[in-house]
Design a protein around this motif. Structure first.
Motif, mmCIF file in Angstrom:
data_model
loop_
_atom_site.group_PDB
_atom_site.id
_atom_site.type_symbol
_atom_site.label_atom_id
_atom_site.label_comp_id
_atom_site.label_asym_id
_atom_site.label_seq_id
_atom_site.Cartn_x
_atom_site.Cartn_y
_atom_site.Cartn_z
ATOM 1 N N PHE A 253 0.832 -1.209 0.000
ATOM 2 C CA PHE A 253 0.000 0.000 0.000
ATOM 3 C C PHE A 253 0.864 1.255 0.000
ATOM 4 C CE2 PHE A 253 -2.032 3.280 2.648
ATOM 5 C CZ PHE A 253 -3.102 3.566 1.835
ATOM 6 N N LEU B 164 -4.933 1.748 -5.825
ATOM 7 C CA LEU B 164 -5.561 2.158 -4.559
ATOM 8 C C LEU B 164 -7.043 1.809 -4.557
ATOM 9 C CD1 LEU B 164 -3.922 5.609 -3.874
ATOM 10 C CD2 LEU B 164 -3.572 3.489 -2.680
ATOM 11 N N PHE B 165 -7.700 1.876 -5.730
ATOM 12 C CA PHE B 165 -9.108 1.487 -5.817
ATOM 13 C C PHE B 165 -9.269 0.019 -5.463
ATOM 14 C CE2 PHE B 165 -10.806 4.831 -9.040
ATOM 15 C CZ PHE B 165 -10.545 5.803 -8.116
ATOM 16 N N PHE C 30 -7.363 -1.584 -3.361
ATOM 17 C CA PHE C 30 -7.267 -1.628 -1.903
ATOM 18 C C PHE C 30 -8.582 -1.222 -1.250
ATOM 19 C CE2 PHE C 30 -2.615 -1.534 -2.306
ATOM 20 C CZ PHE C 30 -2.328 -2.514 -1.386
ATOM 21 N N LEU C 31 -9.365 -0.391 -1.921
ATOM 22 C CA LEU C 31 -10.651 0.052 -1.384
ATOM 23 C C LEU C 31 -11.788 -0.874 -1.808
ATOM 24 C CD1 LEU C 31 -10.117 3.835 -1.908
ATOM 25 C CD2 LEU C 31 -10.460 2.687 0.240
ATOM 26 N N ASN C 32 -11.486 -2.094 -2.212
ATOM 27 C CA ASN C 32 -12.464 -3.144 -2.548
ATOM 28 C C ASN C 32 -13.282 -2.842 -3.796
ATOM 29 O OD1 ASN C 32 -11.551 -4.132 -0.235
ATOM 30 N ND2 ASN C 32 -13.495 -4.187 0.845
ATOM 31 N N SER C 33 -12.902 -1.841 -4.606
ATOM 32 C CA SER C 33 -13.719 -1.503 -5.777
ATOM 33 C C SER C 33 -13.002 -1.967 -7.034
ATOM 34 C CB SER C 33 -13.968 -0.006 -5.831
ATOM 35 O OG SER C 33 -14.313 0.468 -4.574
ATOM 36 N N PHE D 283 -14.189 -3.218 -9.780
ATOM 37 C CA PHE D 283 -14.813 -2.767 -11.021
ATOM 38 C C PHE D 283 -14.327 -1.371 -11.410
ATOM 39 C CE2 PHE D 283 -18.490 -0.479 -12.927
ATOM 40 C CZ PHE D 283 -18.420 -1.085 -14.151
ATOM 41 N N LEU D 284 -14.265 -0.487 -10.402
ATOM 42 C CA LEU D 284 -13.826 0.874 -10.716
ATOM 43 C C LEU D 284 -12.358 0.917 -11.080
ATOM 44 C CD1 LEU D 284 -15.965 2.859 -8.304
ATOM 45 C CD2 LEU D 284 -15.802 3.127 -10.737
ATOM 46 N N ASN E 33 -18.886 -0.203 9.241
ATOM 47 C CA ASN E 33 -18.226 -1.486 9.021
ATOM 48 C C ASN E 33 -17.699 -1.540 7.587
ATOM 49 O OD1 ASN E 33 -17.387 -4.058 9.099
ATOM 50 N ND2 ASN E 33 -19.419 -4.982 9.224
ATOM 51 N N PRO E 34 -16.395 -1.784 7.388
ATOM 52 C CA PRO E 34 -15.887 -1.855 6.001
ATOM 53 C C PRO E 34 -16.421 -3.032 5.209
ATOM 54 C CG PRO E 34 -14.100 -1.705 7.599
ATOM 55 C CD PRO E 34 -15.332 -1.918 8.377
ATOM 56 N N GLU E 35 -16.966 -4.035 5.903
ATOM 57 C CA GLU E 35 -17.533 -5.169 5.153
ATOM 58 C C GLU E 35 -18.868 -4.756 4.557
ATOM 59 O OE1 GLU E 35 -15.698 -7.908 4.974
ATOM 60 O OE2 GLU E 35 -14.248 -6.868 6.248
ATOM 61 N N ASP F 60 -21.578 -5.127 0.665
ATOM 62 C CA ASP F 60 -21.793 -5.644 -0.677
ATOM 63 C C ASP F 60 -21.174 -4.684 -1.685
ATOM 64 O OD1 ASP F 60 -22.579 -6.992 -2.835
ATOM 65 O OD2 ASP F 60 -24.726 -6.562 -2.657
ATOM 66 N N TYR F 61 -19.953 -4.991 -2.147
ATOM 67 C CA TYR F 61 -19.276 -4.127 -3.117
ATOM 68 C C TYR F 61 -19.521 -4.610 -4.546
ATOM 69 C CZ TYR F 61 -16.457 -2.150 0.646
ATOM 70 O OH TYR F 61 -16.019 -1.505 1.765
ATOM 71 N N ILE G 51 -24.007 -2.346 -7.674
ATOM 72 C CA ILE G 51 -23.824 -1.062 -8.374
ATOM 73 C C ILE G 51 -24.879 -0.910 -9.468
ATOM 74 C CG2 ILE G 51 -22.231 0.337 -9.715
ATOM 75 C CD1 ILE G 51 -19.969 -1.172 -8.511
#
Lengths: 103, 166
Positions: free
Chosen positions: B7, B44-45, B47-50, B52-53, B119-121, B123-124, B129
């Protein structure tokens, strides 16, 4: 530095400050556009950081970033055609040569 | 532990690319450094669980926007500049001071603010979306499609050479 909301916010504000520096300091129009892209990216990074760490609905922030990317694409296509038009008229893409509208 | 080191590396890569993108003198190198920085942001995206983005960032930003910028550079400024642009030290110093003040203010703000935590958990997934885009966010979605259409038509009208039209 570990992965927390704070560290993401520090990264995105550093990106934003670098973008502001380029936006104010450069005179080449394409370089100004590049700095603008950096600023938009720092905004998307911010949205996704808050999406992960302080939003219950995890799809909302991602949807917003999709809108940012779409608008950035539209902005770049219009800005580049304006720059090409200016180059054809003035034979230069320096910001200070485009001064017809100066008050 | 390894994730933290990675990171930090990605964050440094992003900031280094951004710094090179605004500070190098040749605009072509600026565009290449922009690609480096955008790649870091895509990491970094992830790392942020995204995920698709992150893919969208690479396809759209690096594949379309950066390449369009490089095309514009090729069309508008020859690789060897005709007149050497001398750096305006006063202007650069002024903008550096302003940007540093801005950065300092942002740091102070984010140090003092208490952000709401969740909570960071969650539905990503891409399905979530898509559902959100076509149910709650349908109005902005349609508006963005209209904006894109108008931008394409406007760019074509602007870039058209006078005299070559029918």
């Amino acid at each position: 530095m570990s992965q927390s909301l704070q560290s993401y916010l520090v990264i995105s504000s550093a990106l934003f400050a670098i973008g502001v520096f380029g936006l104010l300091g450069r005179r080449n129009l394409v370089a100004v556009l590049i700095s603008l892209e950096l600023i938009l990216n720092s905004a998307s990074l911010n949205f996704l950081a808050f999406n992960k760490f302080s939003l219950p609905d995890k799809s909302l922030g991602q949807v917003f970033v999709i809108f940012i990317i779409a608008l950035a694409a539209a902005e770049v296509c219009v800005a580049l055609s304006l720059i090409l038009l200016l180059y054809r008229k003035k034979d230069s893409i320096n910001v200070e040569d485009a001064k017809e509208l100066r008050g | 532990m390894i994730a933290d080191i990675f990171f930090m590396g990605v964050a440094l890569l992003t900031l280094l690319g951004a710094l090179l993108a605004v500070s190098l003198k040749n605009v072509f190198y600026n565009a290449l450094s922009l690609i480096l920085s955008l790649f870091g942001v895509a990491c970094l995206f992830i790392f942020l669980n995204s995920e698709f983005l992150a893919i969208i960032e690479i396809i759209l930003y690096i594949g379309a926007i950066a390449i369009a910028i490089i095309f514009a550079i090729m069309l508008s400024s020859p690789m060897i500049q005709k007149k050497e642009e001398k750096p305006d030290v006063k202007k650069i110093a002024r903008s550096f001071i302003l940007a540093a003040l801005f950065f300092w203010g942002l740091l102070q703000t984010l140090r003092r603010t208490v952000w709401p935590a969740a909570n960071p958990e969650g539905d990503y997934s891409l399905g979530a979306i898509g559902k959100s885009l076509l149910s709650n966010q349908i109005l902005p979605f349609e508006t963005v499609s209209l904006v894109l259409l108008v931008a394409i038509i406007g760019a074509l009208m602007l870039a058209e050479k006078k005299g070559t039209a029918r």
